[in-house]
Design a protein around this motif. Structure first.
Motif, PDB file in Angstrom:
ATOM      1  N   LEU A 258       0.840  -1.200   0.000  1.00 20.63           N
ATOM      2  CA  LEU A 258       0.000   0.000   0.000  1.00 20.63           C
ATOM      3  C   LEU A 258       0.874   1.248   0.000  1.00 20.63           C
ATOM      4  N   VAL A 259       1.850   1.270   0.915  1.00 20.15           N
ATOM      5  CA  VAL A 259       2.746   2.423   1.022  1.00 20.15           C
ATOM      6  C   VAL A 259       3.583   2.561  -0.241  1.00 20.15           C
ATOM      7  N   THR A 260       4.148   1.465  -0.714  1.00 12.88           N
ATOM      8  CA  THR A 260       5.022   1.520  -1.885  1.00 12.88           C
ATOM      9  C   THR A 260       4.262   1.967  -3.129  1.00 12.88           C
ATOM     10  N   THR A 261       3.076   1.416  -3.341  1.00 12.48           N
ATOM     11  CA  THR A 261       2.274   1.819  -4.494  1.00 12.48           C
ATOM     12  C   THR A 261       1.848   3.276  -4.366  1.00 12.48           C
ATOM     13  N   SER A 320      10.369   4.198   7.080  1.00  9.93           N
ATOM     14  CA  SER A 320       9.789   5.283   7.882  1.00  9.93           C
ATOM     15  C   SER A 320      10.712   6.493   7.892  1.00  9.93           C
ATOM     16  N   ALA A 321      12.007   6.241   8.067  1.00  7.93           N
ATOM     17  CA  ALA A 321      12.988   7.332   8.076  1.00  7.93           C
ATOM     18  C   ALA A 321      13.040   8.028   6.719  1.00  7.93           C
ATOM     19  N   ALA A 322      12.951   7.249   5.633  1.00  2.46           N
ATOM     20  CA  ALA A 322      12.994   7.819   4.285  1.00  2.46           C
ATOM     21  C   ALA A 322      11.831   8.782   4.055  1.00  2.46           C
ATOM     22  N   LEU A 323      10.628   8.375   4.474  1.00  2.00           N
ATOM     23  CA  LEU A 323       9.455   9.232   4.292  1.00  2.00           C
ATOM     24  C   LEU A 323       9.497  10.429   5.239  1.00  2.00           C
ATOM     25  N   LEU A 397       0.255  15.835  -1.034  1.00  4.54           N
ATOM     26  CA  LEU A 397       0.493  14.446  -0.672  1.00  4.54           C
ATOM     27  C   LEU A 397       1.290  14.303   0.619  1.00  4.54           C
ATOM     28  N   ARG A 398       1.710  15.426   1.196  1.00  2.00           N
ATOM     29  CA  ARG A 398       2.485  15.360   2.439  1.00  2.00           C
ATOM     30  C   ARG A 398       1.690  14.646   3.540  1.00  2.00           C
ATOM     31  N   GLY A 399       0.387  14.918   3.597  1.00  2.94           N
ATOM     32  CA  GLY A 399      -0.452  14.273   4.596  1.00  2.94           C
ATOM     33  C   GLY A 399      -0.494  12.769   4.421  1.00  2.94           C
ATOM     34  N   ALA A 400      -0.519  12.303   3.148  1.00  2.00           N
ATOM     35  CA  ALA A 400      -0.510  10.868   2.881  1.00  2.00           C
ATOM     36  C   ALA A 400       0.779  10.234   3.391  1.00  2.00           C
ATOM     37  N   VAL A 403       0.575   9.601   7.012  1.00  2.00           N
ATOM     38  CA  VAL A 403      -0.242   8.410   7.279  1.00  2.00           C
ATOM     39  C   VAL A 403       0.578   7.152   7.014  1.00  2.00           C
ATOM     40  N   TYR A 404       1.354   7.164   5.947  1.00  5.63           N
ATOM     41  CA  TYR A 404       2.180   6.006   5.599  1.00  5.63           C
ATOM     42  C   TYR A 404       3.211   5.706   6.687  1.00  5.63           C
ATOM     43  N   ILE A 405       3.812   6.743   7.247  1.00  8.39           N
ATOM     44  CA  ILE A 405       4.773   6.535   8.335  1.00  8.39           C
ATOM     45  C   ILE A 405       4.087   5.843   9.511  1.00  8.39           C
TER      46      ILE A 405
END
Length: 437
Positions: A258-261, A320-323, A397-400, A403-405
């Motif tokens: 989900l995160v990667t896509t 997580s660190a990358a995002l 998309l910053r908010g997304a 959420v991904y983190i």
């Protein structure tokens, strides 16, 4: 008592790449299927969708919306293909699905209406995922039950090579020969790969007089479960769906994908929102994909050396660190995050096969995977909702990404609770050989 000599002989801890000619054939075949997977159904859409909109005059937003519908219909087809794979085996399933994907891609290129475009995309998505993930995953699990981490590090390089090279290839072909003829060339290539699979690939290494992981007969008999695959089968569909590990593994990998896509499908848009030109944003995506080749092997090695659970936890912390670096919205942060995300996307695909293969082993893999893959895909598909809501609420998309983190951190908790060898008969045999049970 376990000696250092014994430890060095364990296939599960052996990081050499002596897979043999037949083993390398399986790896190259699966890697090629991943190349077409990315090109046919994911990254290639960056070229095919605009080309179709330009050819027909249909609004581009309407064309893009079809991908979501095709994805959800695909979930139903994966259930069917998974059951077929159990019945007829991975060799025939992969070959037929690759041929189906190639023919569907050729048909897709000739479509003139939004409905037929959607039919073509749905067929392509269903067949190529059936070939690369469902049948290809079964091949890896059977041929490399204890070296699956290392092997997936090689096969998923096809993902990254597809991202880096298929897009410019199909862009050139469509530009030079128009959409129908241009897509026919790569469609034929997919058909040829399917025919090669039917002719040369075998379901089990034993079919070629070999042993899993290319080990000797002595190692196989001392460190593996010698029970034949399919013998004493206990995994009915009902039992699979009642087993909590099936749902936990599906959730972990579903969140990863989900995160990667979500990240990769909007990476160009995200970087343009920070201030990069479109050309620069596209070049950063290409760089990200190229770095991913190294990430595939790196995490494949970590998986093989330290086990899939530790590999996934390291991956989740890294991702997580990358995002987190990316959401600083700074130019330097973007440059750093592109390299880090590249490593992460290269690693993410490894675990799609490696984790369920570790938990359930080769003896129950096909039956479990037939249920696991559709569940995982259903989780994955929610990335479109998250991206859309993030843009609607925050304007970017910053908010997304935030959420991904959060989801990646939740995944650390979930994977930490899973016994990643629970139903794996080969690991049980290894433990018995070492006197652990």
């Amino acid at each position: 008592m376990e000696t250092q000599q014994t430890k060095k002989q364990l296939a599960s801890e052996n990081t050499n790449i002596k897979f043999g000619k037949a083993g390398w054939g399986i790896i190259l075949y699966c890697g090629a299927m991943f190349f077409f997977l990315i090109g046919f159904s994911i990254d290639g859409l960056n070229i095919v969708a605009p080309a179709f909109a330009a050819k027909t005059g249909i609004d581009y937003a309407d064309v893009l919306s079809v991908a979501t519908i095709a994805g959800f219909i695909g979930i139903l087809s994966y259930i069917l293909i998974g059951r077929i794979n159990v019945k007829i085996g991975a060799r025939v399933t992969s070959g037929i699905c690759m041929i189906g994907a190639g023919l569907s891609y050729i048909y897709w290129g000739s479509t003139e209406t939004l409905f037929t475009y959607g039919v073509g995309l749905t067929l392509v998505t269903s067949f190529i995922n059936g070939a690369a993930y469902i049948a290809g995953g079964a091949l890896v699990a059977q041929w490399f039950p204890k070296k699956k981490g290392l092997v997936n590090g090689f096969t998923t390089m096809g993902h990254n090579l597809g991202s880096a090279f298929y897009v410019p290839l199909i862009a050139f072909l469509i530009g030079a020969f128009q959409m129908a003829k241009g897509m026919t060339f790569t469609g034929i290539a997919g058909i040829v790969l399917g025919l090669i699979g039917l002719a040369f690939i075998r379901n089990l290494p034993q079919d070629k007089g070999l042993y899993p992981d290319n080990v000797t007969k002595e190692v196989f008999e001392s460190e593996y479960c010698t029970e034949s695959v399919g013998e004493g089968k206990l995994w009915t569909l009902g039992k699979v769906l009642k087993t909590k590990e099936v749902w936990l593994v599906s959730l972990v990998i579903g969140i990863n994908q989900l995160v990667t896509t979500g990240v990769m499908s909007q990476l160009v848009v995200r970087n343009m929102g920070i201030g990069f030109s479109q050309a620069k944003a596209i070049s950063l995506m290409t760089m990200c994909a190229c770095v991913g080749v190294a990430g595939s092997y790196l995490f494949g090695f970590i998986d093989q050396k330290f086990g899939v659970k530790k590999a996934i936890i390291i991956f989740l912390v890294w991702y997580s660190a990358a995002l987190a670096v990316n959401v600083t919205d700074t130019v330097m942060g973007v440059y750093i995050s592109v390299g880090m995300v590249g490593i992460a996307i290269g690693a993410a695909a490894n675990f799609i096969v490696s984790l369920p293969a570790s938990v359930f082993g080769r003896h129950g893999f096909a039956e479990v995977y037939a249920a696991y893959f559709p569940i995982m895909q259903a989780v994955l598909m929610t990335n479109y909702i998250i991206n859309a809501q993030a843009i609607r609420i925050t304007g970017s998309l910053r908010g997304a990404y935030l959420v991904y983190i959060g989801l990646l951190i939740v995944n650390i908790i979930i994977i930490s609770s899973i016994n990643v060898k629970k139903y794996n008969k080969d690991y049980l045999a290894e433990d018995q050989a070492l006197g652990k049970r």
